[in-house]
Write a protein that holds these residues in place. Structure first.
Motif, PDB file in Angstrom:
ATOM      1  N   ILE A  86      59.615  75.649  80.951  1.00  0.00           N
ATOM      2  CA  ILE A  86      60.630  76.418  80.153  1.00  0.00           C
ATOM      3  C   ILE A  86      60.121  77.494  79.281  1.00  0.00           C
ATOM      4  N   GLU A  87      59.045  77.303  78.810  1.00  0.00           N
ATOM      5  CA  GLU A  87      58.260  78.631  77.896  1.00  0.00           C
ATOM      6  C   GLU A  87      58.038  79.675  78.937  1.00  0.00           C
ATOM      7  N   ALA A  88      57.717  79.399  80.057  1.00  0.00           N
ATOM      8  CA  ALA A  88      57.278  80.470  81.136  1.00  0.00           C
ATOM      9  C   ALA A  88      58.629  81.149  81.704  1.00  0.00           C
ATOM     10  N   GLY A  89      59.892  80.648  81.351  1.00  0.00           N
ATOM     11  CA  GLY A  89      61.033  81.410  81.673  1.00  0.00           C
ATOM     12  C   GLY A  89      61.801  80.509  82.690  1.00  0.00           C
ATOM     13  N   TYR A  90      61.463  79.623  83.278  1.00  0.00           N
ATOM     14  CA  TYR A  90      62.349  78.678  84.194  1.00  0.00           C
ATOM     15  C   TYR A  90      63.611  78.306  83.614  1.00  0.00           C
ATOM     16  N   ARG A  91      64.624  78.296  84.276  1.00  0.00           N
ATOM     17  CA  ARG A  91      65.974  78.059  83.690  1.00  0.00           C
ATOM     18  C   ARG A  91      66.688  76.970  84.592  1.00  0.00           C
ATOM     19  N   HIS A  92      66.250  76.881  85.861  1.00  0.00           N
ATOM     20  CA  HIS A  92      66.844  75.949  86.992  1.00  0.00           C
ATOM     21  C   HIS A  92      65.890  74.978  87.216  1.00  0.00           C
ATOM     22  N   PHE A  93      66.346  73.341  87.191  1.00  0.00           N
ATOM     23  CA  PHE A  93      65.360  72.569  87.358  1.00  0.00           C
ATOM     24  C   PHE A  93      65.953  71.654  88.527  1.00  0.00           C
ATOM     25  N   SER A 122      61.930  61.635  88.481  1.00  0.00           N
ATOM     26  CA  SER A 122      61.633  62.544  87.519  1.00  0.00           C
ATOM     27  C   SER A 122      62.602  62.971  86.497  1.00  0.00           C
ATOM     28  N   GLU A 123      63.990  62.215  86.722  1.00  0.00           N
ATOM     29  CA  GLU A 123      65.048  62.668  86.008  1.00  0.00           C
ATOM     30  C   GLU A 123      64.941  62.271  84.342  1.00  0.00           C
ATOM     31  N   GLU A 124      64.349  61.183  84.300  1.00  0.00           N
ATOM     32  CA  GLU A 124      64.234  61.152  82.867  1.00  0.00           C
ATOM     33  C   GLU A 124      63.360  61.753  82.172  1.00  0.00           C
ATOM     34  N   ALA A 125      61.976  62.099  82.746  1.00  0.00           N
ATOM     35  CA  ALA A 125      60.996  62.944  82.120  1.00  0.00           C
ATOM     36  C   ALA A 125      61.638  64.394  81.866  1.00  0.00           C
ATOM     37  N   LEU A 126      62.397  64.734  82.944  1.00  0.00           N
ATOM     38  CA  LEU A 126      63.299  66.027  82.848  1.00  0.00           C
ATOM     39  C   LEU A 126      64.191  65.977  81.671  1.00  0.00           C
ATOM     40  N   GLY A 127      64.773  64.954  81.483  1.00  0.00           N
ATOM     41  CA  GLY A 127      65.954  64.854  80.583  1.00  0.00           C
ATOM     42  C   GLY A 127      65.131  64.992  79.023  1.00  0.00           C
ATOM     43  N   LEU A 128      64.297  64.219  78.918  1.00  0.00           N
ATOM     44  CA  LEU A 128      63.432  64.327  77.623  1.00  0.00           C
ATOM     45  C   LEU A 128      62.906  65.378  77.473  1.00  0.00           C
ATOM     46  N   ALA A 129      62.538  66.303  78.446  1.00  0.00           N
ATOM     47  CA  ALA A 129      61.983  67.716  78.174  1.00  0.00           C
ATOM     48  C   ALA A 129      63.033  68.538  77.817  1.00  0.00           C
ATOM     49  N   GLY A 184      63.774  74.681  69.968  1.00  0.00           N
ATOM     50  CA  GLY A 184      64.614  76.132  69.808  1.00  0.00           C
ATOM     51  C   GLY A 184      64.028  76.793  71.037  1.00  0.00           C
ATOM     52  N   LEU A 185      63.511  76.222  72.194  1.00  0.00           N
ATOM     53  CA  LEU A 185      63.031  77.019  73.298  1.00  0.00           C
ATOM     54  C   LEU A 185      64.429  77.369  74.170  1.00  0.00           C
ATOM     55  N   ILE A 186      65.443  76.615  73.888  1.00  0.00           N
ATOM     56  CA  ILE A 186      66.749  76.755  74.515  1.00  0.00           C
ATOM     57  C   ILE A 186      67.767  76.422  73.379  1.00  0.00           C
ATOM     58  N   LYS A 187      68.680  77.137  73.541  1.00  0.00           N
ATOM     59  CA  LYS A 187      69.954  77.236  72.401  1.00  0.00           C
ATOM     60  C   LYS A 187      70.746  76.004  72.666  1.00  0.00           C
ATOM     61  N   ASN A 188      71.171  76.005  73.999  1.00  0.00           N
ATOM     62  CA  ASN A 188      71.897  74.773  74.340  1.00  0.00           C
ATOM     63  C   ASN A 188      72.100  74.167  75.895  1.00  0.00           C
ATOM     64  N   ARG A 189      72.935  73.526  76.203  1.00  0.00           N
ATOM     65  CA  ARG A 189      73.075  73.031  77.433  1.00  0.00           C
ATOM     66  C   ARG A 189      73.309  73.975  78.616  1.00  0.00           C
ATOM     67  N   ARG A 190      73.975  75.037  78.334  1.00  0.00           N
ATOM     68  CA  ARG A 190      74.391  75.951  79.106  1.00  0.00           C
ATOM     69  C   ARG A 190      73.174  76.990  79.463  1.00  0.00           C
ATOM     70  N   ASP A 191      72.225  77.015  78.710  1.00  0.00           N
ATOM     71  CA  ASP A 191      71.034  77.737  79.180  1.00  0.00           C
ATOM     72  C   ASP A 191      70.378  77.169  80.147  1.00  0.00           C
ATOM     73  N   ILE A 192      70.300  76.188  80.764  1.00  0.00           N
ATOM     74  CA  ILE A 192      69.710  75.208  81.766  1.00  0.00           C
ATOM     75  C   ILE A 192      70.683  75.071  82.764  1.00  0.00           C
TER      76      ILE A 192
END
Length: 179
Positions: free
Chosen positions: A27-34, A42-49, A57-65
């Motif tokens: 996310i810090e590197a700019g990825y917005r699609h997972f 890996s769903e649980e780890a992704l959700g926690l991340a 504050g790396l993403i503002k809201n759900r719509r950013d991903i």
């Protein structure tokens, strides 16, 4: 859908405490699609991340991903699609995914994830399974639906019976595949 996605499959799958920092760094590197899947684990780890990234504050809201996940073959049955998506959403900690895919055009008996034998393959109701995918979309649990690893014949068969056209056919190809 962002042009570049971050895949979350790994063999062997690292524990969550190792995966979460990897996803945060992405996310810090700019990825917005997972891109994840029930099969990947890996769903649980992704959700926690994602939750951590929002708190930081790396993403503002759900719509950013943009999150893609996939229906595993043992759930590729009309009665199992919705419960499978709800389990994925619970693991991800999300109210919806952006893209939900049928992982492969096959149905397997429950519990099969690797080392598939002929006896593990069950009849695949492609029409009924796709209808259940459409229902998930209509319920707002996924913004788009599609398929993964479908060949031309299976895709043609599916397209004869759709109300919602698959948004994508994600095809599994990577550089070392053809060495």
């Amino acid at each position: 859908m962002p042009m570049l996605g971050f895949g979350t499959a790994a063999i062997p799958l690292p524990p969550n405490d190792e995966l979460i920092p990897v996803f945060i760094a992405a996310i810090e590197a700019g990825y917005r699609h997972f891109d994840t899947a029930t099969l990947y684990g890996s769903e649980e780890a992704l959700g926690l991340a994602l939750a951590q990234a929002q708190r930081q504050g790396l993403i503002k809201n759900r719509r950013d991903i943009f999150v893609t996940t996939k229906l595993w073959c043992s759930d590729a049955h009309p009665d199992l699609v919705l419960p499978a998506l709800k389990k994925s959403l619970q693991r991800l900690g999300l109210e919806y995914v952006d893209l939900y895919l049928i992982h492969y055009p096959v149905r397997l008996r429950q519990g099969v994830a690797g080392n598939i034998s002929k006896g593990d393959v069950l009849p695949f109701d492609i029409k009924g399974t796709w209808k259940a995918m459409e229902d998930c979309s209509k319920l707002g649990l996924t913004k788009s639906i599609g398929v993964s690893n479908f060949g031309a014949r299976k895709l043609s068969e599916l397209l004869q019976n759709v109300t919602i056209t698959p948004a994508v056919n994600q095809v599994h190809i990577f550089p070392v595949m053809y060495e």
